[in-house]
Design an enzyme around this catalytic site. Structure first.
Site, PDB file in Angstrom:
ATOM      1  N   GLN A 107      35.639  48.152  39.450  1.00 39.87           N
ATOM      2  CA  GLN A 107      35.222  46.375  39.941  1.00 39.87           C
ATOM      3  C   GLN A 107      34.029  46.091  39.324  1.00 39.87           C
ATOM      4  O   GLN A 107      32.830  46.635  39.381  1.00 39.87           O
ATOM      5  CB  GLN A 107      35.192  46.452  41.545  1.00 39.87           C
ATOM      6  CG  GLN A 107      34.956  45.082  42.090  1.00 39.87           C
ATOM      7  CD  GLN A 107      36.374  44.188  41.690  1.00 39.87           C
ATOM      8  OE1 GLN A 107      37.308  44.840  41.921  1.00 39.87           O
ATOM      9  NE2 GLN A 107      36.127  43.013  41.438  1.00 39.87           N
TER      10      GLN A 107
ATOM     11  N   LYS B 296      42.987  44.545  46.985  1.00 43.15           N
ATOM     12  CA  LYS B 296      43.695  45.165  45.988  1.00 43.15           C
ATOM     13  C   LYS B 296      44.120  46.572  46.877  1.00 43.15           C
ATOM     14  O   LYS B 296      45.385  46.699  46.639  1.00 43.15           O
ATOM     15  CB  LYS B 296      42.904  45.691  44.844  1.00 43.15           C
ATOM     16  CG  LYS B 296      42.406  44.562  44.001  1.00 43.15           C
ATOM     17  CD  LYS B 296      41.447  44.822  42.885  1.00 43.15           C
ATOM     18  CE  LYS B 296      40.929  43.650  42.078  1.00 43.15           C
ATOM     19  NZ  LYS B 296      39.871  43.654  41.471  1.00 43.15           N
TER      20      LYS B 296
ATOM     21  N   ASP C 243      43.440  47.133  34.219  1.00 45.71           N
ATOM     22  CA  ASP C 243      42.761  45.767  34.143  1.00 45.71           C
ATOM     23  C   ASP C 243      43.145  45.101  32.673  1.00 45.71           C
ATOM     24  O   ASP C 243      42.853  43.856  32.729  1.00 45.71           O
ATOM     25  CB  ASP C 243      41.317  45.634  34.575  1.00 45.71           C
ATOM     26  CG  ASP C 243      40.920  45.346  35.803  1.00 45.71           C
ATOM     27  OD1 ASP C 243      41.570  44.574  36.268  1.00 45.71           O
ATOM     28  OD2 ASP C 243      39.659  45.659  36.018  1.00 45.71           O
TER      29      ASP C 243
END
Ligand code: NDP
Length: 287
Positions: free
Chosen positions: A97, A53, A120
């Site tokens: 995460q 990322k 997300d």
């Protein structure tokens, strides 16, 4: 017959180019898209994902910062950091995460991310908007799968789409997105009585179970489009999908490989969501 093996890697490079151009246009207006990533603990897979990322953000001109926190970080400390990032106008996207260490309640953390920064797309407000038919940020993996299907020229209208897996991250939003494009959607999971009965009916089969080689050649219809989301680390260190590639490639019309299929698209879509977040928060747009 032999399938088209669809390279998600190549498409992801094209998506990154699109994002890069959007970032340049924003920068010309004085806006620097910014992504904050939080990684708690030292899960090796998570470290790889976070590095991908960071690398991708750099390539497209998104500024990113990763907060690497020790595994023993308390829930309160994490919540305090999120509050700070929620309030910081420089930060457009926040990504925590997953998975988090056991002592941290994942639900509390996701709920405390400002939905407008939830790139997300896991906050219930964003998932709810997807259900309601006016999505804001689409979860990155299913969004990447949809882009693959579009680029491969798959017309979903009236097609039988079968999704293996019902997680909030992949399976559920995947089903909703396929439904929005008028597929007839079936979702199967670990309690489904006869998995093969369903997969054999699929014109479009999306597999996200996390079980290496779950889908064999005889479970797939001739000419089906098969998207393999699964990523399984094998004892020899290699990565394998949920689909038995060598068997299914003979029957499918389109298939995505692992690695190099859905994975790179997930990261590219995160970049897209981050740019959308930057626009929403700076250009006075309707959120
Ligand atoms: P989860 O473990 O959260 O969900 C797996 C789902 O598969 C569950 O709904 C489970 O059913 C179902 N399932 C498990 N075994 C079977 C089986 N034998 N038959 C039918 N269904 C089964 O995983 P995720 O959704 O987070 O991820 C799925 C896979 O995709 C993993 O391999 C993950 O690494 C990968 N992944 C890849 C990404 C990428 O970018 N390429 C991004 C995200 C995930 P039940 O609900 O009944 O338990």
């Amino acid at each position: 017959m032999g399938a088209l093996v669809f390279s998600g890697k190549e498409l992801a490079a094209r998506v990154r180019q699109e994002v890069k151009e959007e970032v340049e246009a924003l920068k010309a207006q004085g806006i620097q898209p910014y992504l904050a990533v939080i990684l708690v603990g030292d899960d090796p897979a998570s470290q790889v994902y976070v590095r991908n990322k960071e690398r991708s953000a750099k390539k497209v001109g998104i500024e990113s910062h990763t907060y690497r926190l020790p595994a023993e970080t308390s829930q309160q400390e994490l919540l305090a950091l999120l509050q700070k990032l929620n309030a910081d106008p420089k930060v457009h996207g926040i990504l925590v995460q997953l998975p988090l260490p056991d002592h941290i309640n994942e639900r509390d953390i996701i709920l405390s991310i400002n939905p407008i920064k939830d790139v997300d797309g896991f906050h219930p407000e964003n998932l709810g908007r997807l259900v309601a038919g006016y999505p804001r940020y689409l979860p990155c993996t299913p969004r990447g799968v949809m882009r693959i299907l579009h680029e491969a020229g798959v017309n979903l209208k009236g097609q039988e789409a079968v999704v293996v897996g019902r997680s909030v991250i992949v399976g559920k939003p995947m089903g909703l997105m396929l439904l929005a494009e008028h597929a007839t959607v079936t979702t199967v999971h670990s309690r489904t009585r006869d998995l093969a009965f369903h997969t054999r009916r699929a014109d479009v089969l999306v597999v996200a179970a996390g079980r290496a080689g779950l889908i064999k050649g005889d479970m797939v219809k001739e000419g089906a489009v098969v998207i393999d989301v699964g990523v399984n680390r094998m004892p020899d260190g290699s990565l394998k999908g949920d689909v038995e590639f060598d068997e299914v490639v003979e029957k499918a019309s389109v298939i995505t490989p692992v690695p190099g299929g859905v994975g790179p698209m997930t990261v590219a879509m995160l970049m897209k969501n981050t740019v959308e977040a930057a626009k929403l928060q700076t250009l006075n747009r309707e959120a």
